[in-house]
Design a protein around this motif. Sequence first.
Motif, PDB file in Angstrom:
ATOM      1  N   ASP A  75      48.659  43.969  34.759  1.00 39.54           N
ATOM      2  CA  ASP A  75      47.626  44.562  34.717  1.00 39.54           C
ATOM      3  C   ASP A  75      47.071  44.249  36.199  1.00 39.54           C
ATOM      4  O   ASP A  75      46.229  44.990  36.958  1.00 39.54           O
ATOM      5  CB  ASP A  75      46.787  45.559  33.947  1.00 39.54           C
ATOM      6  CG  ASP A  75      47.309  46.317  33.133  1.00 39.54           C
ATOM      7  OD1 ASP A  75      47.558  47.041  33.231  1.00 39.54           O
ATOM      8  OD2 ASP A  75      46.844  46.192  31.514  1.00 39.54           O
ATOM      9  N   GLY A  76      46.250  42.964  35.686  1.00 43.99           N
ATOM     10  CA  GLY A  76      45.145  41.981  37.450  1.00 43.99           C
ATOM     11  C   GLY A  76      46.340  41.677  37.885  1.00 43.99           C
ATOM     12  O   GLY A  76      45.968  41.097  39.134  1.00 43.99           O
ATOM     13  N   ASN A  77      47.458  41.914  37.947  1.00 47.44           N
ATOM     14  CA  ASN A  77      49.399  41.416  39.159  1.00 47.44           C
ATOM     15  C   ASN A  77      49.454  42.596  39.972  1.00 47.44           C
ATOM     16  O   ASN A  77      50.314  42.920  39.785  1.00 47.44           O
ATOM     17  CB  ASN A  77      49.414  40.909  38.487  1.00 47.44           C
ATOM     18  CG  ASN A  77      50.423  39.442  39.889  1.00 47.44           C
ATOM     19  OD1 ASN A  77      50.280  39.921  40.355  1.00 47.44           O
ATOM     20  ND2 ASN A  77      51.740  39.230  38.982  1.00 47.44           N
ATOM     21  N   GLY A  78      47.844  43.216  40.528  1.00 49.87           N
ATOM     22  CA  GLY A  78      48.892  44.393  41.356  1.00 49.87           C
ATOM     23  C   GLY A  78      49.870  43.954  42.371  1.00 49.87           C
ATOM     24  O   GLY A  78      50.910  45.373  42.406  1.00 49.87           O
ATOM     25  N   GLU A  79      49.367  43.326  42.997  1.00 48.50           N
ATOM     26  CA  GLU A  79      50.331  42.697  44.514  1.00 48.50           C
ATOM     27  C   GLU A  79      51.863  42.596  44.129  1.00 48.50           C
ATOM     28  O   GLU A  79      53.055  43.191  44.118  1.00 48.50           O
ATOM     29  CB  GLU A  79      51.011  41.935  44.884  1.00 48.50           C
ATOM     30  CG  GLU A  79      50.925  41.752  46.774  1.00 48.50           C
ATOM     31  CD  GLU A  79      50.645  40.312  47.166  1.00 48.50           C
ATOM     32  OE1 GLU A  79      51.378  40.084  48.230  1.00 48.50           O
ATOM     33  OE2 GLU A  79      48.750  40.344  46.928  1.00 48.50           O
ATOM     34  N   ALA A  80      52.248  41.831  42.893  1.00 50.74           N
ATOM     35  CA  ALA A  80      53.541  41.591  42.617  1.00 50.74           C
ATOM     36  C   ALA A  80      54.086  43.118  41.893  1.00 50.74           C
ATOM     37  O   ALA A  80      55.186  43.384  41.869  1.00 50.74           O
ATOM     38  CB  ALA A  80      52.900  40.462  41.394  1.00 50.74           C
TER      39      ALA A  80
END
Length: 118
Positions: A75-80
């Motif tokens: 949820d906190g890794n939007g780029e990947a």
Amino acid sequence: MAFDLAVKRIYEPPAPDDGQRVLVDRIWPRGVSKEHAGLALWLKEIAPSDELRKWFGHEPARWVEFQERYRAELDGNGEAVGELRGLLRHGKVTLLYGAHDEAHNNAVALAAFLRKTD
């Protein structure tokens, strides 16, 4: 719109119906050459953090909590996650992992996350 997503051990040979093959482990699997992996992408940024990976240790008893913690990381890794979703918009993607346990690994958890948030 449901997308075409598969999960497979990287030690299985590439198949024509794999689509784009994406390794989702932070560490390169032992005994696999980059030439024979047939990867479209090695997306190590989407793998669980080292801390989470070491805590889990592929212990089935920790599977439910591992999935919850990993979902929070995703949820906190939007780029990947966005990069992987971009590939899925263009056809089948096979998530590859190196773990021995075919039921309790980060690729299975990632596939469930992607299907749930589709």
